[in-house]
Design a protein around this motif. Sequence first.
Motif, PDB file in Angstrom:
ATOM      1  N   ILE A 300      -9.800 -16.773   2.417  1.00 16.01           N
ATOM      2  CA  ILE A 300      -8.672 -17.364   1.690  1.00 16.01           C
ATOM      3  C   ILE A 300      -8.352 -16.527   0.452  1.00 16.01           C
ATOM      4  N   LYS A 301      -9.414 -16.098  -0.235  1.00 14.85           N
ATOM      5  CA  LYS A 301      -9.228 -15.310  -1.453  1.00 14.85           C
ATOM      6  C   LYS A 301      -8.480 -14.016  -1.145  1.00 14.85           C
ATOM      7  N   ALA A 302      -8.856 -13.381  -0.038  1.00 14.87           N
ATOM      8  CA  ALA A 302      -8.228 -12.113   0.344  1.00 14.87           C
ATOM      9  C   ALA A 302      -6.751 -12.311   0.704  1.00 14.87           C
ATOM     10  N   GLY A 303      -6.413 -13.526   1.128  1.00 14.70           N
ATOM     11  CA  GLY A 303      -5.036 -13.777   1.557  1.00 14.70           C
ATOM     12  C   GLY A 303      -4.139 -14.381   0.486  1.00 14.70           C
ATOM     13  N   LEU A 304      -4.656 -14.489  -0.755  1.00 16.82           N
ATOM     14  CA  LEU A 304      -3.836 -15.092  -1.816  1.00 16.82           C
ATOM     15  C   LEU A 304      -2.613 -14.229  -2.114  1.00 16.82           C
ATOM     16  N   PRO A 305      -1.466 -14.843  -2.350  1.00 20.62           N
ATOM     17  CA  PRO A 305      -0.288 -14.053  -2.717  1.00 20.62           C
ATOM     18  C   PRO A 305      -0.402 -13.585  -4.172  1.00 20.62           C
ATOM     19  N   GLU A 306       0.480 -12.680  -4.570  1.00 24.99           N
ATOM     20  CA  GLU A 306       0.556 -12.300  -5.981  1.00 24.99           C
ATOM     21  C   GLU A 306       1.043 -13.527  -6.756  1.00 24.99           C
ATOM     22  N   LEU A 307       0.288 -13.945  -7.764  1.00 27.19           N
ATOM     23  CA  LEU A 307       0.610 -15.185  -8.489  1.00 27.19           C
ATOM     24  C   LEU A 307       1.484 -14.901  -9.718  1.00 27.19           C
ATOM     25  N   PRO A 308       2.100 -15.941 -10.295  1.00 30.17           N
ATOM     26  CA  PRO A 308       3.093 -15.718 -11.361  1.00 30.17           C
ATOM     27  C   PRO A 308       2.621 -14.815 -12.504  1.00 30.17           C
ATOM     28  N   ASP A 309       1.379 -15.011 -12.973  1.00 29.93           N
ATOM     29  CA  ASP A 309       0.916 -14.207 -14.121  1.00 29.93           C
ATOM     30  C   ASP A 309       0.871 -12.722 -13.770  1.00 29.93           C
ATOM     31  N   ASP A 310       0.352 -12.418 -12.570  1.00 28.87           N
ATOM     32  CA  ASP A 310       0.255 -11.016 -12.151  1.00 28.87           C
ATOM     33  C   ASP A 310       1.645 -10.434 -11.912  1.00 28.87           C
ATOM     34  N   LYS A 311       2.509 -11.233 -11.315  1.00 24.90           N
ATOM     35  CA  LYS A 311       3.861 -10.775 -11.019  1.00 24.90           C
ATOM     36  C   LYS A 311       4.613 -10.495 -12.317  1.00 24.90           C
ATOM     37  N   LYS A 312       4.435 -11.386 -13.280  1.00 24.36           N
ATOM     38  CA  LYS A 312       5.095 -11.210 -14.575  1.00 24.36           C
ATOM     39  C   LYS A 312       4.633  -9.908 -15.234  1.00 24.36           C
ATOM     40  N   GLN A 313       3.328  -9.692 -15.198  1.00 26.91           N
ATOM     41  CA  GLN A 313       2.755  -8.473 -15.763  1.00 26.91           C
ATOM     42  C   GLN A 313       3.351  -7.246 -15.073  1.00 26.91           C
ATOM     43  N   ARG A 314       3.422  -7.303 -13.723  1.00 24.23           N
ATOM     44  CA  ARG A 314       3.966  -6.174 -12.961  1.00 24.23           C
ATOM     45  C   ARG A 314       5.449  -5.951 -13.297  1.00 24.23           C
ATOM     46  N   PHE A 315       6.204  -7.041 -13.454  1.00 25.19           N
ATOM     47  CA  PHE A 315       7.634  -6.912 -13.757  1.00 25.19           C
ATOM     48  C   PHE A 315       7.855  -6.240 -15.115  1.00 25.19           C
ATOM     49  N   THR A 316       6.983  -6.560 -16.087  1.00 28.27           N
ATOM     50  CA  THR A 316       7.162  -5.944 -17.403  1.00 28.27           C
ATOM     51  C   THR A 316       6.864  -4.446 -17.320  1.00 28.27           C
TER      52      THR A 316
END
Lengths: 485, 95
Positions: A300-316
């Motif tokens: 399950i851990k390996a299949g987690l999607p990119e979550l909001p905090d990580d996505k936000k960091q990547r977007f910046t």
Amino acid sequence: MGYLLQGETGDWEVVIGLEVHAQVTSKSKLFSGAPTLFGGEPNDQVSFVDAGFPGMLPVLNGYCVEQAVRTGLGLNAQINLTSVFARKNYFYADLPQGYQISQYELPIVGEGVLTIDMPDGQTKHIGIERLHLEQDAGKSLHDQHPTKSYIDLNRSGVALMEIVSKPDLRSPEEAGLYIAKLRSILRYLGTCDGNMQEGSLRCDANVSVRPKGSTELRTRCEIKNVNSIKFVQMAIEFEARRHIEIYESGGTIRQETRLFDSVKVETRSMRSKEMAHDYRYFPDPDLLPLVLDPKMVETIKAGLPELPDDKKQRFTVEYGLSPYDAGVLVAEKASAEFFETVAKGRDHKLASNWVSGDFFAALNASGKTIEDPPVSAKNLGELIDLISDGTLSGRLAKDVFALMVGTDKSASILVEEKGLRQVTDTGAIEAAIDQVLAANPDKVAEVMAGKDKLMGWFVGQVMKSTQGKANPAMLNELLAKRFQK
Amino acid sequence: MSLDKSAVRTIADLARIRVPEEDLDHLAGELSNILTFIEQLSEVDTDGVAPMSSVAAVGLPLRADSVTDGGQADAVLANAPDKAEGFFSVPKVVE
């Protein structure tokens, strides 16, 4: 110092912990094969297990277990490989078994952390105490008959995750941000649809107050079942002020369960719950301890999607967006995907402004969802291309965008159809200027006499005469040149 | 461990069992005897022994997430003492 309430004796700090009940996204219930769909004819989605018939035994839904684990991992929480279901005993008409199967001493998920984004760009970590699985109760309808309450058991047995925060929240605003962030994470994970209107996400707030600077935890009151972020915030503020008033007049707070009345904007004691704190929990003898395979947790851990905090960091980093702009875009997974489609190969800042600005406004106004947007990502992207290549000014683009809403026509087709191409021909713009100047000799004289403010008026007039199509930068430049002569 | 009269009254109240006042003393004695009998178990030294949750070494069986039940409102309501419009009907309980 953050949020403080002023009392007569000084400033008070508010201490808040939230218990969020999130309905697990699953087809069938936690312990039976009855469906979980919202609505439906009364008592039509009920198995004998959900109705508490004698001799019926619960069988745990494996998918709901996975969903709880997935949520726990999304909250950076400890997964307990052994957990135990317990009976929480209380008497109520919509609880046919006479107990709710819940988890008590050994929940499936232990401590975790959720990060909230403050409006000033700062972040704050809010501790998660635990997450456990439990059954929902049925629904009571009190307004159908003068002397009777009607009971619908369709919801009875639906899987809930109760997610309990530590008392780390210090203001109604933080409580609102916490719920919004939790909802966002649940929706990213696909473990709860987060629909507060349909009751898929409900919130109980534990509220206490203490004098500014103190570190004690005073007696708290629990406000039950508040079904919108705004109401949670209103309930917390009311409850905190009530505590302060009681303390300052020399009284004491009694630990109790209260109910929020959104019409009167007040909380009231729920007398029926006074005895109910003695739930007499004990391990459910119908269910063995739940033991998880560590490999299942890893999968399950390996299949987690990119979550909001990580996505936000990547977007910046990837798109150079401010934390605020990135935060707005990543709140919903589908919005973030929409933005990335629009931004691909285009000016990132322009894409972000258009998605967060005109597009979100049109989305809200249309009442549609991001999955069925009023303007497709492809069409919005093409509009931005037309701005970048000079076909459209920002102003014309807004007009074209308004025409695009609700149609499937591309920006370039609309530009041709409506003749909205920006005029960048110097001669044409100068001709328009000439006309306006010739028609207003008195105003020309005023500008020549030093009344610079009238320049704006001239820009407006020329724009008007070109139906807004003149390139604004060129128009300003040419007009300024004209008056220099 | 022994239970007093007021504890028995509370337990009866929580279980929604109506117990006449004159029976409380007798029940307190009976329940206390049961507790004392069970308490013999605490004489066994269980230090370092993991709690036993089942006599058979089996795991908790799980069910697949598929809809296999429901659609039987009539059967669910069949034994209801009172019903109306597809709902169970009970004396009004309002906060």
